[in-house]
Design a protein around this motif. Sequence first.
Motif, PDB file in Angstrom:
ATOM      1  N   TRP A 117       0.841  -1.205   0.000  1.00  0.00           N
ATOM      2  CA  TRP A 117       0.000   0.000   0.000  1.00  0.00           C
ATOM      3  C   TRP A 117       0.872   1.249   0.000  1.00  0.00           C
ATOM      4  N   SER A 118       1.937   1.219   0.805  1.00  0.00           N
ATOM      5  CA  SER A 118       2.854   2.350   0.881  1.00  0.00           C
ATOM      6  C   SER A 118       3.484   2.622  -0.482  1.00  0.00           C
ATOM      7  N   ALA A 119       3.888   1.556  -1.174  1.00  0.00           N
ATOM      8  CA  ALA A 119       4.498   1.724  -2.501  1.00  0.00           C
ATOM      9  C   ALA A 119       3.495   2.338  -3.473  1.00  0.00           C
ATOM     10  N   GLY A 120       2.276   1.818  -3.466  1.00  0.00           N
ATOM     11  CA  GLY A 120       1.249   2.375  -4.350  1.00  0.00           C
ATOM     12  C   GLY A 120       0.930   3.819  -4.019  1.00  0.00           C
ATOM     13  N   ASP A 121       0.792   4.103  -2.726  1.00  0.00           N
ATOM     14  CA  ASP A 121       0.487   5.471  -2.304  1.00  0.00           C
ATOM     15  C   ASP A 121       1.608   6.431  -2.675  1.00  0.00           C
ATOM     16  N   LEU A 122       2.849   5.993  -2.503  1.00  0.00           N
ATOM     17  CA  LEU A 122       3.982   6.856  -2.826  1.00  0.00           C
ATOM     18  C   LEU A 122       4.066   7.098  -4.331  1.00  0.00           C
ATOM     19  N   LEU A 123       3.857   6.049  -5.126  1.00  0.00           N
ATOM     20  CA  LEU A 123       3.884   6.217  -6.575  1.00  0.00           C
ATOM     21  C   LEU A 123       2.790   7.174  -7.055  1.00  0.00           C
ATOM     22  N   ALA A 124       1.670   7.195  -6.340  1.00  0.00           N
ATOM     23  CA  ALA A 124       0.531   8.031  -6.748  1.00  0.00           C
ATOM     24  C   ALA A 124       0.523   9.402  -6.078  1.00  0.00           C
ATOM     25  N   SER A 125       1.559   9.746  -5.322  1.00  0.00           N
ATOM     26  CA  SER A 125       1.546  11.003  -4.577  1.00  0.00           C
ATOM     27  C   SER A 125       2.573  12.004  -5.104  1.00  0.00           C
ATOM     28  N   ALA A 126       2.434  13.226  -4.650  1.00  0.00           N
ATOM     29  CA  ALA A 126       3.397  14.274  -5.001  1.00  0.00           C
ATOM     30  C   ALA A 126       4.762  14.007  -4.365  1.00  0.00           C
ATOM     31  N   LYS A 127       4.780  13.189  -3.308  1.00  0.00           N
ATOM     32  CA  LYS A 127       6.049  12.877  -2.647  1.00  0.00           C
ATOM     33  C   LYS A 127       6.978  12.057  -3.533  1.00  0.00           C
ATOM     34  N   LEU A 128       6.450  11.486  -4.603  1.00  0.00           N
ATOM     35  CA  LEU A 128       7.283  10.686  -5.502  1.00  0.00           C
ATOM     36  C   LEU A 128       8.485  11.492  -5.993  1.00  0.00           C
ATOM     37  N   ALA A 129       8.286  12.785  -6.210  1.00  0.00           N
ATOM     38  CA  ALA A 129       9.371  13.652  -6.688  1.00  0.00           C
ATOM     39  C   ALA A 129      10.463  13.829  -5.635  1.00  0.00           C
ATOM     40  N   LYS A 130      10.198  13.409  -4.397  1.00  0.00           N
ATOM     41  CA  LYS A 130      11.181  13.550  -3.321  1.00  0.00           C
ATOM     42  C   LYS A 130      11.979  12.269  -3.069  1.00  0.00           C
ATOM     43  N   VAL A 131      11.727  11.225  -3.859  1.00  0.00           N
ATOM     44  CA  VAL A 131      12.480   9.976  -3.692  1.00  0.00           C
ATOM     45  C   VAL A 131      13.893  10.199  -4.202  1.00  0.00           C
ATOM     46  N   ARG A 132      14.860   9.874  -3.377  1.00  0.00           N
ATOM     47  CA  ARG A 132      16.277  10.052  -3.726  1.00  0.00           C
ATOM     48  C   ARG A 132      17.045   8.758  -3.460  1.00  0.00           C
ATOM     49  N   ARG A 133      18.209   8.695  -4.073  1.00  0.00           N
ATOM     50  CA  ARG A 133      19.141   7.593  -3.837  1.00  0.00           C
ATOM     51  C   ARG A 133      20.421   8.212  -3.305  1.00  0.00           C
ATOM     52  N   CYS A 134      20.985   7.623  -2.263  1.00  0.00           N
ATOM     53  CA  CYS A 134      22.223   8.139  -1.679  1.00  0.00           C
ATOM     54  C   CYS A 134      23.273   8.293  -2.771  1.00  0.00           C
ATOM     55  N   ALA A 135      23.978   9.412  -2.746  1.00  0.00           N
ATOM     56  CA  ALA A 135      24.985   9.717  -3.760  1.00  0.00           C
ATOM     57  C   ALA A 135      26.255   8.888  -3.610  1.00  0.00           C
ATOM     58  N   ASN A 136      26.397   8.169  -2.504  1.00  0.00           N
ATOM     59  CA  ASN A 136      27.544   7.280  -2.338  1.00  0.00           C
ATOM     60  C   ASN A 136      27.321   6.069  -3.243  1.00  0.00           C
ATOM     61  N   PRO A 137      28.189   5.865  -4.256  1.00  0.00           N
ATOM     62  CA  PRO A 137      27.970   4.767  -5.198  1.00  0.00           C
ATOM     63  C   PRO A 137      28.039   3.377  -4.554  1.00  0.00           C
ATOM     64  N   GLU A 138      28.581   3.285  -3.359  1.00  0.00           N
ATOM     65  CA  GLU A 138      28.596   1.997  -2.663  1.00  0.00           C
ATOM     66  C   GLU A 138      27.342   1.792  -1.828  1.00  0.00           C
ATOM     67  N   CYS A 139      26.610   2.851  -1.526  1.00  0.00           N
ATOM     68  CA  CYS A 139      25.457   2.776  -0.642  1.00  0.00           C
ATOM     69  C   CYS A 139      24.156   2.542  -1.415  1.00  0.00           C
ATOM     70  N   LEU A 140      23.731   3.547  -2.180  1.00  0.00           N
ATOM     71  CA  LEU A 140      22.521   3.500  -3.005  1.00  0.00           C
ATOM     72  C   LEU A 140      21.224   3.342  -2.207  1.00  0.00           C
ATOM     73  N   TYR A 141      21.247   3.737  -0.940  1.00  0.00           N
ATOM     74  CA  TYR A 141      20.084   3.703  -0.055  1.00  0.00           C
ATOM     75  C   TYR A 141      19.015   4.637  -0.590  1.00  0.00           C
ATOM     76  N   LEU A 142      17.758   4.244  -0.536  1.00  0.00           N
ATOM     77  CA  LEU A 142      16.647   5.068  -1.006  1.00  0.00           C
ATOM     78  C   LEU A 142      16.008   5.806   0.165  1.00  0.00           C
ATOM     79  N   PHE A 143      15.599   7.052  -0.064  1.00  0.00           N
ATOM     80  CA  PHE A 143      14.976   7.840   1.009  1.00  0.00           C
ATOM     81  C   PHE A 143      14.093   8.924   0.408  1.00  0.00           C
ATOM     82  N   LEU A 144      13.248   9.480   1.259  1.00  0.00           N
ATOM     83  CA  LEU A 144      12.446  10.643   0.879  1.00  0.00           C
ATOM     84  C   LEU A 144      13.201  11.886   1.330  1.00  0.00           C
ATOM     85  N   ASP A 145      13.437  12.802   0.421  1.00  0.00           N
ATOM     86  CA  ASP A 145      14.128  14.048   0.754  1.00  0.00           C
ATOM     87  C   ASP A 145      13.109  15.042   1.300  1.00  0.00           C
TER      88      ASP A 145
END
Length: 176
Positions: A117-145
């Motif tokens: 549900w969270s994935a669907g809600d996030l894909l359908a929300s304005a917050k989708l534009a805030k999804v980021r991936r850590c800039a450390n090429p070894e990390c690649l952790y996903l987060f909401l900015d």
Amino acid sequence: MNADLCLEFANTRYWRGQETPTETLKEPSDLSAWLKAPKPPIQKEFEQALALRETIHRLFDAVAQGKTPAGRDFEELNAALANAPARTALKREKDGYDWDLDLRTGTALALLAPVLWSAGDLLASAKLAKVRRCANPECLYLFLDESRAGKRRWCTMSSCGNRAKAKRHYHKSKLA
């Protein structure tokens, strides 16, 4: 519901840019502990849950890179959502309300319903534009900015942010 629960689930495997990523869900009991479920899933359901985690990661990793997610991943999420229990009842929590889900009888995939549900809600929300991936090429952790400027680059400053600063400082002092 936690808007980024799906990202938390995707990040149960981290340091994805390294040769051997760190896996926190090594066995079915790890998944039941993460879900706060009373019993571990069977092995097949555990493997399906990990496959769903990777689908969710690929979807939001593509978004974080400004790419269109693969149609196959979108279809897999939709299929999982179609098989997830419906959101039919709310329950009162100490901090407000949440969807009611019976943790005693559900399969692992049903217990993942809040993640789906969270994935669907996030894909359908304005917050989708805030999804980021850590800039450390070894990390690649996903987060909401959620930063004020919307320019957050690191999963955390205490981890990857400080490493990047230390690395830059080291290279600058070496060149001087």
